[in-house]
Write an enzyme that holds these catalytic residues in place. Structure first.
Site, PDB file in Angstrom:
ATOM      1  N   CYS A   1       8.407   3.170  -4.778  1.00 46.16           N
ATOM      2  CA  CYS A   1       8.816   1.889  -5.355  1.00 46.16           C
ATOM      3  C   CYS A   1       8.090   0.542  -4.834  1.00 46.16           C
ATOM      4  CB  CYS A   1      10.377   1.814  -5.596  1.00 46.16           C
ATOM      5  SG  CYS A   1      10.972   0.703  -7.041  1.00 46.16           S
TER       6      CYS A   1
ATOM      7  N   HIS B   1      12.166   7.727  -7.290  1.00 49.02           N
ATOM      8  CA  HIS B   1      12.744   7.484  -5.992  1.00 49.02           C
ATOM      9  C   HIS B   1      13.209   9.134  -5.440  1.00 49.02           C
ATOM     10  CE1 HIS B   1      13.569   3.362  -5.021  1.00 49.02           C
ATOM     11  NE2 HIS B   1      13.256   3.324  -6.238  1.00 49.02           N
TER      12      HIS B   1
ATOM     13  N   GLU C   1      13.747  10.280  -2.753  1.00 49.29           N
ATOM     14  CA  GLU C   1      14.697  10.270  -1.756  1.00 49.29           C
ATOM     15  C   GLU C   1      16.004  10.014  -2.098  1.00 49.29           C
ATOM     16  OE1 GLU C   1      12.991   7.725  -2.581  1.00 49.29           O
ATOM     17  OE2 GLU C   1      14.048   5.924  -2.659  1.00 49.29           O
TER      18      GLU C   1
END
Lengths: 505, 274
Positions: free
Chosen positions: B101, B230, B232
């Site tokens: 990002c 994302h 994560e």
């Protein structure tokens, strides 16, 4: 700040909100009994600010730190690393005075005791008069049309346009989000967030607010909002706190008051005594609910003068209270979402519906208030919430959605949105009439779906607190039959479209 | 032991979950404020993989990650060395960089991705979403077969659901030459798709209108990888918006999130080299 606190560099800290430094330092100084503040040291955005302006400015993003002298260097070094501006603006004393200086001059010198304790107590009068209200007679209502309009009404419609412009996934710990399901279309009742990435302990967060009811009864409005916050957390799988059990389940609540001026004035505020009575009742309900359910208020906010005046026009806000609640969740993997999961699951209404359409979204469509506002029945609520927690422990629940704005019919529609499901339901007899069965907003109720194989255990546990309504199916349809008559036959697709467009009109 | 460095500071806010990804997989993750690197109290050379997480660095002033990219590209460190030279050496040593990002935006704006010309010139950019709004939603991405990056080396996985949260995720490619090179070398390693798995420009499956419907890029070496979604934030099954539906359908489903795969791949790769 997190790093500094962990390193033991911050003895205390407070934010600068209303009143700025005058509040934060003024309050902290109470602890030691005094302070010396050098306003000339405060970093400014531009020149020309007067000392008093510096002291009461409410400029945002400022914190006040209390730091022990031997920690100062380490704190300033750390701040330099983070490129955060930290400035020494004074020290605490026990002189009994708030000693404010600006360079060489004395700007203020206030006796601390006077500052904090000398405000004269105001004595205000409250007078309650029960409003004279009536239930309207609504006949020949097209229930399908009412439901469609409700789905698109502002308090009920999808908040997707707002939800998606803010990040609710940051930190990667959000387990129950505002919108879930296969297509991200299923509205959920409370937020659930994991504490860390290692274990599965979490916190559920909910919000109860129902300003409309205050026009009928401010006590029931406040109690009802409190119940709403509780049942949202129960719906996602929370469990009520039990001070007799050492299960570590803590709950807490914050209140947020937004009320009009309640100081009586013959000319400027002729109904001030009534407004103050409403405020008193809101607090009585707060006390009754918080003590009954063992949910302590740990903080809150109040905004007490919300009136608009222009010329001869005065508009006062309806007395409003928002309860924001948080509860520990032992294992976030055992939380529940609100969307129907599989065709064949049995649908139940948990909790009882009363003839309580007063203040409802349904009546609002007809521009009427009514009189029978929903009441909180605390003993029933507690019994039901305990059973919900037990049902979850026994893994009996496929989905749970609390019933609120718009009543049962709306809750059923919302439960169908998530997984492209439909439902077919029937109520064999009613004492309260079709409109109330469908749209009354009685408290402490849920729409629960249960895998067919678990239905028997579910019914045994809930006994008279549940009513079997029907089944989840794969049709694009919701049908409800009451006393043999089909009262709702709507396409889920149409309801979803109306719901989705509500904010975009 | 694989050593991951996760940078933070100046408004970066996804460092905790980024570090957690590595820790959950048994690797070591260190979170450092960028100034600790610029002050040379630690060095990127002590790590195997450099992570640029998501966030709102410098408040997105003058464009998401513009200031951050400039800091990386032009910062002279305490000793006088240029930070960008350290990055060059880091990559020459065969090490890895991932930007998610805001991190992806920084890599693109400092010319580290796709870097087809090899001299850190900006060849693409990431700008305002076609919808004109910040978008927080889940998407599905397909993985380009035979792509050059070890981050996506698990051939048994052809696609994954992922969360996106960004206001400036629309990829724009500088010219036809760059576009051809990207396609030819398969540097567009992640693509937004519809439910059937077909690459799509349709909103909201493609949340930002990126050219080539591209969600992630790597450089020619495959060592540098950037993506807008994302991974994560999808380390656990319970991050997925339909986790309850998935669990009902398959009660024995794995509790790992699909995002883990990216970190698992790079850790394997590094371990196999050591």
């Amino acid at each position: 700040m997190e790093k500094a606190a962990k390193a033991g560099l911050l003895k205390s800290s407070t934010d600068n909100g209303a009143g700025g430094l005058s509040s934060s330092i003024g309050e902290l100084a109470e602890i030691t009994g005094g302070a010396v503040v050098e306003l000339g040291n405060a970093p400014l955005k531009y020149h020309g600010l007067q000392p008093w302006e510096i002291f009461v400015s409410e400029s945002q993003e400022r914190m006040s730190f209390v730091v022990e002298p031997d920690k100062k260097d380490a704190l300033f070094d750390m701040a330099r690393d983070f490129e955060v501006e930290v400035t020494d603006i004074g020290y605490f004393t026990n002189s009994g005075y708030l000693d404010i200086r600006y360079k060489e001059e004395r700007a203020a010198y206030l006796d601390l005791d006077f500052m904090h304790n000398a405000v004269p107590k105001k004595y205000m009068e409250a007078e309650w008069k029960t409003p004279e209200l009536q239930e309207p007679g609504i006949v020949d209502a097209d229930n399908n049309d009412i439901l469609l309009q409700l789905m698109g009404s502002l308090n009920i419609c999808s908040k997707d346009p707002v939800i998606r412009v803010y990040d609710h996934e940051v930190k990667g710990k959000t387990i129950i989000k505002p919108l879930m399901g296969e297509n991200g279309n299923a509205p959920q009742d409370a937020g659930v967030i994991r504490i860390n990435h290692k274990d599965f302990t979490g916190v559920a967060v909910s919000n109860g607010i129902i300003p409309r009811y205050g026009d009928i009864d401010a006590y029931e409005m406040s109690a009802g909002s409190f119940d709403e916050a509780i049942r949202q957390i129960i719906a996602v799988g929370g469990k009520l706190p039990n001070p007799n059990e050492k299960d570590g389940i803590f709950w807490t609540v914050n209140d947020n008051f937004c009320v009009p001026d309640s100081l009586y004035d013959e000319n400027k505020n002729p109904d001030g005594k009534y407004k103050l009575a409403q405020l008193v009742k809101m607090n009585e309900a707060l006390y009754d609910m918080a003590t009954y359910f063992n949910i302590p208020l740990t903080s809150g906010k109040d905004s007490m003068k919300n009136d608009f005046k222009k010329g001869n026009v005065k508009i006062s806000v309806p007395p409003t209270i928002l309860y924001s609640m948080a509860a520990k969740i032992d294992d976030v993997r055992k939380t529940i979402t609100s969307d129907f999961k599989e065709a064949g699951d049995v649908i139940y209404q948990v909790g009882k519906t009363y003839n309580e359409l007063g203040g409802s979204e349904c009546y609002a469509l007809f521009d009427v208030l009514g009189a029978n506002v929903p009441k909180v029945r605390k003993d029933d609520a507690k019994r039901i919430y305990d059973k919900m927690a037990k049902a979850n422990e026994q893994k009996l629940i496929a989905s749970a959605h609390d019933i609120s704005d718009g009543g049962l019919a709306v809750a059923l529609a919302e439960s169908a949105f998530g997984g492209n499901k439909g439902c077919s339901l029937s109520i064999s007899e009613t004492e309260i009439g079709v409109l109330a069965e469908l749209f009354a907003e009685s408290h402490s109720r849920f729409v629960v779906s249960v895998p067919e194989g678990k239905a028997k255990d579910f019914e045994k546990l809930f006994d008279k607190d549940c009513k079997k309504l029907g089944f989840v199916n794969n049709e694009d349809n919701m049908t409800i039959i009451i006393e043999g008559e089909e009262v709702i036959n709507s396409k889920i697709r149409d309801l979803f479209e109306a719901w989705g467009k509500g904010l975009r009109k | 032991m694989v050593k991951a460095l996760v940078v933070t500071g100046f408004g970066i806010n996804c460092e905790e979950e980024m570090a957690a990804a590595y820790q959950l997989l048994g690797a070591e993750a260190t979170i450092l404020h960028l100034n600790e690197l610029f002050q040379e109290r630690d060095s990127i050379h002590n790590y195997d993989i450099l992570n640029f997480p998501g966030g709102f660095s410098f408040g997105d002033d003058i464009g998401s990650a513009k200031v951050l990219a400039n800091k990386f590209k032009f910062k002279k460190m305490h000793s006088g060395k240029l930070f960008i030279d350290e990055i060059s050496k880091f990559l020459k040593d065969g090490k890895y960089i991932i930007g998610v990002c805001n991190g992806f935006q920084a890599l693109v704006k400092m010319g580290l991705l796709p870097n087809i010309g090899g001299n850190y010139e900006q060849e693409v950019t990431l700008t305002n979403n076609a919808s004109g709004k910040f978008e927080d939603r889940w998407v599905h991405c397909s993985i380009t077969p035979d792509n050059p990056t070890p981050f996506l080396s698990d051939k048994s996985i052809t696609g994954m659901d992922l969360p996106v949260r960004h206001g400036e995720g629309k990829l724009i490619i500088r010219d036809d030459e760059i576009r051809s090179a990207i396609l030819e070398k398969k540097l567009n390693v992640l693509t937004y798709t519809d439910k059937e798995g077909n690459s799509t420009v349709d909103y909201p499956a493609n949340p930002n209108g990126s050219e080539l419907n591209c969600a992630g890029l790597c450089d020619i070496s495959g060592q540098v990888f950037g993506l807008m979604p994302h991974p994560e934030a999808y380390l656990s099954l319970y991050n997925h918006p339909d986790w309850a539906g998935k669990k009902r359908t398959n009660p024995n489903i794995s509790e790992d999130g699909e995002g883990m795969m990216i970190f698992r791949n790079i850790i394997s790769k590094i371990e196999s080299k050591n």
